[in-house]
Design a protein around this motif. Structure first.
Motif, short mmCIF file in Angstrom:
data_model
loop_
_atom_site.label_atom_id
_atom_site.label_comp_id
_atom_site.label_asym_id
_atom_site.label_seq_id
_atom_site.Cartn_x
_atom_site.Cartn_y
_atom_site.Cartn_z
N LEU A 39 42.28 48.22 41.42
CA LEU A 39 41.29 47.41 41.28
C LEU A 39 39.49 47.87 42.09
O LEU A 39 38.35 47.78 41.64
CB LEU A 39 41.47 46.27 42.67
N ALA A 40 40.15 48.75 43.30
CA ALA A 40 38.89 49.32 44.36
C ALA A 40 38.00 50.34 42.74
O ALA A 40 37.04 50.17 42.42
CB ALA A 40 38.53 49.95 44.82
N SER A 41 38.81 51.21 42.21
CA SER A 41 38.74 51.83 41.57
C SER A 41 38.06 51.87 40.01
O SER A 41 36.91 52.84 40.12
CB SER A 41 39.46 53.31 42.04
N GLN A 42 38.56 50.56 39.33
CA GLN A 42 37.98 51.24 38.02
C GLN A 42 37.75 49.48 38.06
O GLN A 42 37.11 49.75 37.28
CB GLN A 42 40.23 50.44 37.15
N TYR A 43 37.49 48.65 38.70
CA TYR A 43 36.96 47.22 38.62
C TYR A 43 35.49 46.96 39.56
O TYR A 43 34.71 45.92 39.77
CB TYR A 43 37.60 45.96 38.22
N VAL A 61 42.56 37.23 47.07
CA VAL A 61 41.21 37.52 45.68
C VAL A 61 40.90 38.43 45.87
O VAL A 61 40.10 38.61 47.27
CB VAL A 61 40.89 36.04 45.53
N PHE A 62 40.45 39.39 44.95
CA PHE A 62 39.14 40.47 44.76
C PHE A 62 38.41 40.08 43.89
O PHE A 62 38.39 39.95 43.18
CB PHE A 62 40.14 41.83 44.16
N ALA A 63 37.22 40.33 44.25
CA ALA A 63 36.05 40.24 43.22
C ALA A 63 34.70 41.00 43.48
O ALA A 63 35.18 42.59 44.37
CB ALA A 63 35.51 39.21 44.03
N SER A 64 34.46 41.71 42.48
CA SER A 64 33.08 42.73 42.70
C SER A 64 31.59 41.42 42.33
O SER A 64 31.62 40.86 42.30
CB SER A 64 33.32 43.50 41.26
N SER A 65 30.64 42.70 42.79
CA SER A 65 29.47 42.00 42.84
C SER A 65 28.95 41.67 41.82
O SER A 65 28.16 41.02 41.07
CB SER A 65 28.37 43.24 43.39
N ASN A 66 29.79 42.75 40.22
CA ASN A 66 29.40 41.87 38.60
C ASN A 66 29.49 40.65 37.87
O ASN A 66 30.16 40.09 37.45
CB ASN A 66 29.65 43.39 37.78
N GLY A 67 31.03 39.99 39.12
CA GLY A 67 31.68 39.10 39.01
C GLY A 67 32.97 38.74 38.05
O GLY A 67 33.69 37.93 38.62
N SER A 68 33.70 39.91 38.51
CA SER A 68 34.82 40.04 37.88
C SER A 68 35.76 40.00 39.10
O SER A 68 35.51 40.12 40.21
CB SER A 68 35.16 41.68 37.22
N TRP A 69 37.14 39.42 38.61
CA TRP A 69 38.18 38.92 40.27
C TRP A 69 38.92 39.31 39.38
O TRP A 69 40.05 39.06 38.27
CB TRP A 69 36.99 37.48 40.04
N THR A 70 40.33 38.98 40.82
CA THR A 70 41.77 40.01 40.01
C THR A 70 42.10 38.74 41.54
O THR A 70 42.12 38.53 42.68
CB THR A 70 42.26 40.77 40.03
N MET A 71 43.33 38.14 40.96
CA MET A 71 44.22 37.71 41.92
C MET A 71 45.67 38.38 41.81
O MET A 71 46.55 38.35 41.09
CB MET A 71 44.82 36.09 42.25
#
Length: 100
Positions: A39-43, A61-71
């Protein structure tokens, strides 16, 4: 964005590459540390929240500054499974006196 439909496939490929068994790979599961690295490297997703779901199960919940997220749900044995992913994540903060 197409990311939500591709995320499980990317996780499957990564988990298969790191040696996950076929049964766990089919459900996008594997060692938590490997899923977190993916999640960190790819997204570019980092943890933004967590909570206890069932005794010993942790929902993150993981999220990026561009708005993608994963639970992901992590079991007591360290196995983690991706349970949802999407786009347009927004952090919501409660302002004192104003319910969200």
């Amino acid at each position: 964005m197409v990311r939500s439909s591709l995320a499980p496939l990317a996780a499957l490929a990564a988990l298969t590459a790191i040696g996950a068994s076929p049964a766990s790979a089919q459900s996008a599961c594997g060692p938590r540390e490997q899923l977190v690295k993916l999640l960190a490297s790819q997204y570019k997703e980092d943890p933004v929240g967590m909570g206890l779901s069932q005794p010993g199960q942790v929902l993150e919940v993981f999220a990026s500054s561009n708005g993608s997220w994963t639970m992901i749900m992590t079991m007591p044995d360290g196995k983690a499974c991706m349970i949802a992913a999407g786009d347009n994540w927004e952090m919501v903060t409660k302002v004192k006196g104003n319910p969200v």
